[in-house]
Design a protein around this motif. Structure first.
Motif, short mmCIF file in Angstrom:
data_model
loop_
_atom_site.label_atom_id
_atom_site.label_comp_id
_atom_site.label_asym_id
_atom_site.label_seq_id
_atom_site.Cartn_x
_atom_site.Cartn_y
_atom_site.Cartn_z
N ILE A 9 42.13 93.47 -65.85
CA ILE A 9 41.30 91.89 -66.84
C ILE A 9 42.38 91.58 -67.57
CG2 ILE A 9 39.72 91.57 -69.06
CD1 ILE A 9 38.19 94.35 -67.35
N LEU A 10 42.60 92.22 -68.68
CA LEU A 10 44.48 91.75 -69.37
C LEU A 10 45.23 90.97 -69.03
CD1 LEU A 10 43.54 94.11 -72.42
CD2 LEU A 10 42.42 92.23 -73.15
N ASP A 11 45.85 91.35 -68.26
CA ASP A 11 46.53 91.27 -67.32
C ASP A 11 46.09 88.94 -67.09
OD1 ASP A 11 49.14 89.92 -65.64
OD2 ASP A 11 48.79 91.65 -64.73
N ASP A 12 47.48 88.29 -67.37
CA ASP A 12 47.66 86.91 -67.37
C ASP A 12 47.40 86.45 -66.36
OD1 ASP A 12 45.81 86.56 -70.59
OD2 ASP A 12 48.09 85.80 -71.04
N SER A 13 48.55 86.61 -65.75
CA SER A 13 48.70 86.22 -64.31
C SER A 13 47.82 86.74 -63.40
CB SER A 13 50.16 87.24 -64.07
OG SER A 13 50.00 88.90 -63.95
N GLN A 14 46.75 87.98 -63.46
CA GLN A 14 45.84 87.70 -62.53
C GLN A 14 44.75 86.89 -62.61
OE1 GLN A 14 45.78 90.64 -60.49
NE2 GLN A 14 47.71 91.14 -61.14
N TRP A 15 44.78 86.32 -63.55
CA TRP A 15 43.92 85.08 -63.67
C TRP A 15 44.20 83.51 -63.88
CZ3 TRP A 15 39.63 87.34 -62.83
CH2 TRP A 15 38.99 88.55 -63.04
N GLY A 16 45.30 83.44 -63.00
CA GLY A 16 45.65 81.72 -63.16
C GLY A 16 44.58 80.95 -61.29
N ASP A 17 44.75 79.96 -61.28
CA ASP A 17 44.16 79.35 -60.29
C ASP A 17 44.25 79.90 -58.87
OD1 ASP A 17 43.49 77.06 -62.60
OD2 ASP A 17 44.72 76.16 -61.46
N GLU A 18 45.77 80.46 -58.53
CA GLU A 18 45.68 81.09 -57.71
C GLU A 18 44.89 82.42 -56.94
OE1 GLU A 18 48.73 82.96 -60.19
OE2 GLU A 18 48.02 80.81 -59.16
N LYS A 19 44.43 83.64 -57.79
CA LYS A 19 43.44 84.69 -57.92
C LYS A 19 42.09 84.56 -58.94
CE LYS A 19 48.22 87.18 -57.81
NZ LYS A 19 48.67 88.75 -58.63
#
Length: 83
Positions: free
Chosen positions: A6-16
């Protein structure tokens, strides 16, 4: 592991975002709701014995509402919306 995800910003970009939102809502939150309902059922069975504080049912209901509809706390809603 869940917190890290949840805290990993890379997991919450537009593509994911759409995929992870679905995982969060239909997986994680659904599991919390299922466990909450199970706990409530167990406590209702114990309630006649007098060992269950009735206030717990309101807390469990509020938790379920938070998972279903979002926060009742306006400041928290605003913070989540801004994120």
């Amino acid at each position: 592991m869940l917190t890290e995800w949840i805290l990993d910003d890379s997991q919450w970009g537009d593509e994911k975002l759409a995929e992870n939102e679905q995982i969060l809502m239909q997986g994680v939150f659904a599991r919390f709701k299922e466990q909450n309902a199970q706990l409530c059922a167990y406590l209702k069975e114990l309630e006649p014995s007098g060992v269950v504080n009735a206030a717990v049912f309101k807390a469990l209901e509020r938790f379920d509402d938070e998972l279903s509809r979002g926060s009742a706390d306006e400041q928290l809603r605003e913070t989540v919306a801004s994120v």
